[in-house]
Design an enzyme around this catalytic site. Structure first.
Site, PDB file in Angstrom:
ATOM      1  N   LYS A   1       8.049   0.030 -18.699  1.00 52.22           N
ATOM      2  CA  LYS A   1       8.576   0.100 -17.344  1.00 52.22           C
ATOM      3  C   LYS A   1       7.526   0.731 -16.437  1.00 52.22           C
ATOM      4  CE  LYS A   1      12.806  -0.870 -15.595  1.00 52.22           C
ATOM      5  NZ  LYS A   1      13.594  -2.037 -16.004  1.00 52.22           N
TER       6      LYS A   1
ATOM      7  N   THR B   1      13.512  -2.380 -21.455  1.00 48.07           N
ATOM      8  CA  THR B   1      12.764  -1.573 -20.479  1.00 48.07           C
ATOM      9  C   THR B   1      13.733  -0.737 -19.658  1.00 48.07           C
ATOM     10  OG1 THR B   1      12.730  -3.266 -18.730  1.00 48.07           O
ATOM     11  CG2 THR B   1      10.945  -3.326 -20.360  1.00 48.07           C
ATOM     12  N   ASP B   2      14.978  -1.177 -19.544  1.00 44.31           N
ATOM     13  CA  ASP B   2      15.983  -0.356 -18.874  1.00 44.31           C
ATOM     14  C   ASP B   2      16.253   0.929 -19.665  1.00 44.31           C
ATOM     15  OD1 ASP B   2      18.030  -0.481 -16.563  1.00 44.31           O
ATOM     16  OD2 ASP B   2      19.219   0.153 -18.289  1.00 44.31           O
TER      17      ASP B   2
ATOM     18  N   ARG C   1     -27.348  11.260   8.348  1.00 46.86           N
ATOM     19  CA  ARG C   1     -26.263  10.300   8.545  1.00 46.86           C
ATOM     20  C   ARG C   1     -24.943  10.994   8.207  1.00 46.86           C
ATOM     21  NH1 ARG C   1     -26.018   6.450   3.058  1.00 46.86           N
ATOM     22  NH2 ARG C   1     -26.062   8.182   1.602  1.00 46.86           N
TER      23      ARG C   1
ATOM     24  N   GLN D   1     -25.016   8.868  -5.120  1.00 49.26           N
ATOM     25  CA  GLN D   1     -25.173   9.002  -6.566  1.00 49.26           C
ATOM     26  C   GLN D   1     -25.504  10.456  -6.937  1.00 49.26           C
ATOM     27  OE1 GLN D   1     -26.390   6.406  -4.799  1.00 49.26           O
ATOM     28  NE2 GLN D   1     -26.694   4.570  -6.078  1.00 49.26           N
TER      29      GLN D   1
ATOM     30  N   ASN E   1     -18.688   4.498  -0.588  1.00 48.50           N
ATOM     31  CA  ASN E   1     -19.442   5.008   0.559  1.00 48.50           C
ATOM     32  C   ASN E   1     -18.794   4.452   1.826  1.00 48.50           C
ATOM     33  OD1 ASN E   1     -21.330   6.001   2.299  1.00 48.50           O
ATOM     34  ND2 ASN E   1     -23.111   5.296   1.131  1.00 48.50           N
TER      35      ASN E   1
ATOM     36  N   HIS F   1     -18.879   3.688   5.038  1.00 44.26           N
ATOM     37  CA  HIS F   1     -19.992   3.662   5.979  1.00 44.26           C
ATOM     38  C   HIS F   1     -19.549   3.969   7.406  1.00 44.26           C
ATOM     39  CE1 HIS F   1     -22.288   2.050   2.703  1.00 44.26           C
ATOM     40  NE2 HIS F   1     -21.518   0.995   2.602  1.00 44.26           N
TER      41      HIS F   1
END
Lengths: 289, 289, 289, 289
Positions: D18, D63-64, D183, D226, D252, D254
């Site tokens: 689930k 799944t219940d 930057r 990096q 990144n 930008h």
């Protein structure tokens, strides 16, 4: 805050590149244009230790260069399938990047059909976007041999009957779900496959896989999404000898019969609540025996 | 923090209700099932001052009751269009809510086509989801007369030629864009319309509008998205006498010719970057003269 | 397909401009930098009939020019609040656009806090993004007088007790919800307000409103989200004499007590399912009496 | 359509369970409540061949049931960290599922801070949601020994200076980017780590990692994302002896200096366009040497 003390560390597995590059190519050799609309990610692997440790970028391809290259090579090449273009790209980066030894390229291709035209062949240069997507991943460790994977995404299908869920484990303390032999089955197909063939007509394989998934989904009573998954895999492998194996991820988009009996109304599988969360989720590879 | 002093306030325009109700109805009178898959919001207006000011909930419909009602009435009614179901819902809430005098209902209908079947009529109970959506808004101030609006969402179209942008204001200090007489035009159509008719075949109107938008988009050289918008409106109003006016919102999904000349490559409208942001955005009503 | 016949149409209310312009400004006069991070939409209104009808673009500002202008004026101006920058922008477009008579500008400002620095004042040029957003809308019909609206978005709050929902209409056929005097109340606040003052310290008003919402949410037992909405409005107006009225949209993010009794477990308001859909939705203006 | 022929296939690696279970737990032993707000996915592995091939569901956990169990065990257990709860869940499913041999559990924990209260300790039962998330993955093949991974998601940070990108490969045909020594660096940190310790105070480790990432991001001039990635890893490993290795994915984001020179304006790193796509993307493991 606890202070950090100096420890000896090293660089493990790593890659870098450019993601979400939106490339669109028009093939306009004749008045009947064709198009390719792909989201591209390229990730490079190689000898990048100096950049990570010492901040020395010597010989590194800038990710901006990676982006420019994708557009440049799309002009010079990209004559065939997306799968082949992925190989062209990776071969190029290994060739020109002094520190690049391999990498991978991932594509999500948006599919467009022709708009209505003068005849029933569709319009020459007008297109309307479809929901399903074509995915591709190409990987290399030498720039010369490649592992190709292709797939389908966002193919949303349902059937209103011929599906159930019964015979499961009922004596577990937390089981409350009643069995059913007539329910709605709805899923959003994600598939990917690997190839047995060295090379092949990738677009044609995709089309056959896409057709089989749509036809097989309704050709049987489904006792579980797991069983339908298995049958989808069997049918696609039967239609595509070029494939070695195929993987599916199928969410069970639960359509819950709404309890109308509380209001004195019968609900003969007519009125459903579509539950967005949670959902059953099945994943499996189907392989040739 | 500045403290808040006690001031005299009053309740202004207000509403409450339930949103994102996911309703799915199967019409199973024959083996050839039909389906409706709608996201519903219902907002009620009325005399809700006591609840807001004094916390007195007497006579208030719980939003949970609103939800139950949507499913219950979908069983008892919802025999025709979504537009009519919206009227059934609002009429009901004005009738049963002691403090409710009006409100609005909004729907987003997901569209499904039939999966391939044994013949070319498509499968009886298997469906595949399409991208465009059908939208509806119904509004009332008395539970008896209604203002209906319908629309289209997420219809994504493009043409690879027969579009330009030229002749605009060039002497503004901040203008840098070069003129073009051959570019890609891509947009995602959102439309909504009002009705002149008291009542009509809403589904049929929607289909005619949807067809006209797809056909008109490519039937002319487009000097601007504004002009194409106008022509779309003209064509839809021409095909749908039931409509009084129609509104479009058209983003200009810019496909920017990538500058390949820097790399010694020509780009004869072949290689484009699809810019996700920003985008030109046009909105207008087209009305009968 | 039904054909479209030629009908007489005219252009109704309309606008065009640029949306999702991502503008980031650094104020670097001192080593302690400040930043503004805004998503901008500018929509122009005016005499655009010739462009729509005849495809005549004479005198039109290109949306690309609109974008360039936003960045250019951000350099030359944008010394104060976003609300004032919106007025600078619209005044400019009415001045330079031969066919522009008015329009509106909408902003979503992303908020950033300072990262930890050497002392407890935070870092000089390092920032970490916060979840809530500051919204602004400025509108003009002449480029000289402006209607300003500000707001808050994505402020997600909850309390684990001191909230209930009781005393509502129980005899409606579709009511099944049991009353509660102790539940979780969770919402995501969207607010917007109008100003009584001609001009004011917009950033300071926003901060006071933001503080009051956070403090008032927990200062009372809440008999309904409607009542809490009213109290939020009352408190903010009490702290902000510059405001004339304030609107809230409050979804009731239902935290449903999970039925554990089925498993022989008590659930004393401890274990909840957070239901993503559907949700109660309340909207109201609170105004000065 | 090409037909599918009958071929021999078998089931490969697979799991089911689930996903997107929204669990919320209130710890109310004292008036000062604590909360856990987690999105849970549980995937089981085991002997599921009969279900896939033959549609035989005997012995399968629905799944219940998986969903119910998550809420039930959250009541009975979940006294400590999310990492420990993941182990409780998987141990349980291996115990009660006749065909279950292992599986994995994945969590995304939403983080909430206390709203302002009477003193500076924050409110007892009022909370406001934060943007970063805590992620966990627990895996087992026997229900008794577990591999635990923890992480951080959506921690969005930037610095307005002390970052550059220079010295990279300039002679590649497709390189057009100019070098920069000042930057903006902006990224959204995704991290995950593995543990050297058998067991530990998982919440305390997370807090130390989170603090180190925020402090290290600004403590150096960054010659590349990096290199910053490497320093983040080094600092976190230095503060967390319980960790064996850590992985980062850093996009990144930008911030492109807008070209204002075209308009006769200087842009001294003041006005930027935040480009949503494409972006550089760096991934690496940092490990103990």
């Amino acid at each position: 805050m606890t202070e950090s003390v100096k420890v000896k560390v090293k660089l493990g597995e790593n890659n870098y590149g450019k993601a979400d590059v939106q490339l669109f190519k028009v093939y306009r050799g004749t008045p009947r244009h064709r198009i390719r609309d792909v989201n591209v990610r390229v990730a490079l692997t190689g000898d990048f230790g100096a950049a990570h440790k010492g901040g020395d970028n010597t010989g590194l391809l800038a990710t901006d260069t990676v982006r420019n290259t994708i557009y440049g090579l799309a002009k010079e090449g990209f004559a065939g399938s997306v799968e082949e273009f992925g190989q062209e790209l990776l071969a190029h980066f290994v060739r020109v990047g002094p520190k690049v030894t391999g990498g991978f390229a991932e594509f999500t291709e948006h599919l467009w059909e022709r708009l209505p035209g003068a005849d029933d062949q569709g319009h020459d240069h007008g297109f309307v976007r479809q929901m399903p997507k074509h995915t591709v991943r190409v990987e290399t460790s030498d720039g010369q041999s490649f592992k190709v994977t292709s797939g389908i995404e966002e193919l949303s299908v349902l059937k209103t009957t011929e599906s159930g869920w019964a015979g499961y484990l009922l004596d577990e303390r937390f089981t409350t779900l009643p069995e059913s032999t007539d329910r709605i089955m709805a899923t959003v197909v994600t598939a990917k496959w690997e190839y047995a063939a060295e090379t092949c007509d990738y677009d044609d394989v995709w089309q056959r896989a896409y057709d089989q998934v749509q036809r097989t989904f309704t050709d049987h009573y489904s006792p579980s999404l797991q069983h339908t998954l298995y049958r989808l895999g069997e049918a696609v492998l039967g239609a595509c000898p070029e494939m070695s194996r195929i993987w599916f991820q199928l969410p069970n988009r639960h359509h819950l019969k709404y309890n109308l009996e509380r209001f004195g109304l019968e609900n003969d599988n007519e009125i459903f609540h579509v539950d967005p969360e949670p959902y059953g989720l099945m994943e499996a590879w189907i392989e040739r025996a």
